[in-house]
Design an enzyme around this catalytic site. Structure first.
Site, PDB file in Angstrom:
ATOM      1  N   HIS A 130      50.989  36.494  31.840  1.00 21.53           N
ATOM      2  CA  HIS A 130      49.967  35.706  32.538  1.00 21.53           C
ATOM      3  C   HIS A 130      48.712  36.544  32.753  1.00 21.53           C
ATOM      4  O   HIS A 130      47.583  36.071  32.532  1.00 21.53           O
ATOM      5  CB  HIS A 130      50.534  35.232  33.882  1.00 21.53           C
ATOM      6  N   GLU A 131      48.881  37.792  33.173  1.00 23.22           N
ATOM      7  CA  GLU A 131      47.720  38.647  33.417  1.00 23.22           C
ATOM      8  C   GLU A 131      46.980  38.965  32.116  1.00 23.22           C
ATOM      9  O   GLU A 131      45.745  39.013  32.085  1.00 23.22           O
ATOM     10  CB  GLU A 131      48.147  39.928  34.126  1.00 23.22           C
ATOM     11  N   HIS A 134      44.688  36.196  31.219  1.00 22.92           N
ATOM     12  CA  HIS A 134      43.394  36.310  31.895  1.00 22.92           C
ATOM     13  C   HIS A 134      42.469  37.253  31.121  1.00 22.92           C
ATOM     14  O   HIS A 134      41.277  36.991  30.987  1.00 22.92           O
ATOM     15  CB  HIS A 134      43.582  36.831  33.319  1.00 22.92           C
ATOM     16  N   GLU A 203      43.720  29.617  36.444  1.00 21.14           N
ATOM     17  CA  GLU A 203      45.126  29.940  36.682  1.00 21.14           C
ATOM     18  C   GLU A 203      46.040  29.050  35.844  1.00 21.14           C
ATOM     19  O   GLU A 203      47.018  29.524  35.249  1.00 21.14           O
ATOM     20  CB  GLU A 203      45.466  29.791  38.171  1.00 21.14           C
TER      21      GLU A 203
END
Length: 322
Positions: A130-131, A134, A203
């Site tokens: 997930h990071e 980003h 997100e």
């Protein structure tokens, strides 16, 4: 479409800033707002990552000091076709993580010690994917700019009474005082709502891309459930001292994240995020890697129990919330 919406929201946030400057200080206020916006964004572009890591008391780690975390991030970065980011560890009991950096070549990912203690290896992979999503989307820069502009609007509103709205050649106010007062009250609220919309949208997109990077949406869904429970029970002291960094974490790290405050949270509802990932896993309609990314050679991915990240059955670190 998501990028287009984000661009529109950022443009709207910049517009709020300039209009607030004009309403609170006339033409001179508009010029001041423009100069301040440019200056703050340039500073945020070059220094935001260092500031956030310093405020979080993050310490850089490598393959010798944190071999498991470093190895997971390394494998995920290869799958995502991203440069290897710097890896940081934060000595906090609350399970959480964030990414920072102005672009993929200058990115960093950080995880708390609580994350490593309470999540399985596969769940950690889901979080770090997930990071990295980003990073791939350059969300760290977008969200930093949004936070900077929102903070600047709040600063303008605080000093609005001193700016006086400006006057014409005959000494009359350029802006109706009632309008100026309304701007002092409403501009920060509008900026907060726009920042919230930007952050929530990014997100959701990072969840989707993170699931594609690690190849297993249910890993991230399981991790989010544990993070949500953990953040409700354990305070993040670094984030509480610096609440401006809260929007960067994968889960809202602040103690007052529930109830009415959740309506103004920069994070979308955790239940909705988990439901979307579960639907993604159930439908099977996702790519095991991001578009354009090359699949790593099979020999480069260690296979343990059928998973490149290790077997959940072999890792018993489920934590008190699982």
């Amino acid at each position: 479409m998501n990028y287009f919406k984000t661009a529109l929201l950022l443009a709207g946030l910049t517009g709020f800033f300039l209009v607030a400057g004009y309403l609170l200080g006339g033409q001179s206020g508009l010029v001041l707002a423009l100069v301040v916006a440019l200056g703050m964004n340039l500073f945020a572009y070059w220094n935001s990552d260092k500031m956030v890591l310093r405020m979080s008391n993050a310490q850089e780690v490598g393959p010798e000091t944190a071999p498991e975390l470093f190895g997971i991030v390394q494998q995920l970065a290869q799958r995502a076709n991203l440069p290897m980011p710097k890896v940081y560890l934060i000595d906090e009991d609350q399970p959480n993580a964030f990414a920072t950096g102005r672009d993929p070549e200058h990115a960093a990912v950080a995880a708390t010690t609580g994350l490593l203690r309470n999540l399985s290896r596969e769940e950690i992979a889901g979080v770090m994917a997930h990071e990295l999503a980003h990073v791939r989307h350059r969300d760290t820069l977008i969200m930093t700019v949004a936070a900077t502009l929102s903070g600047a609007i709040g600063m303008l509103a605080s000093f609005g009474g001193l700016m006086g709205g400006g006057r014409d050649s005959e000494g009359r106010p350029l802006v109706n005082p009632i309008v100026a007062i309304a701007a002092m009250i409403l501009a920060p609220m509008a900026a907060m709502l726009v920042q919230m919309a930007i952050s929530r949208g990014r997100e959701y997109e990072a969840d989707r891309m993170g699931a594609e990077i690690c190849g297993q949406p249910h890993w991230l869904a399981s991790a989010l459930a544990k993070l949500h429970a953990g953040t409700q029970q354990i305070h993040n002291q670094a984030a509480e001292r610096n609440p401006a960094t809260a929007h960067m974490y994968i889960a809202n790290p602040l103690a007052a994240a529930g109830g009415m405050s959740s309506l103004f949270s920069t994070h979308p509802p955790m239940e909705e995020r988990i439901a979307r990932l579960q639907a993604m896993a159930g439908a099977g309609g996702y790519s095991p890697r991001p578009a354009g990314a090359s699949r790593p050679a099979r020999s480069s991915i260690p296979q343990t129990g059928g998973s490149p990240w290790g077997s959940a059955q072999q890792d018993s670190r489920r934590g008190p919330w699982g």
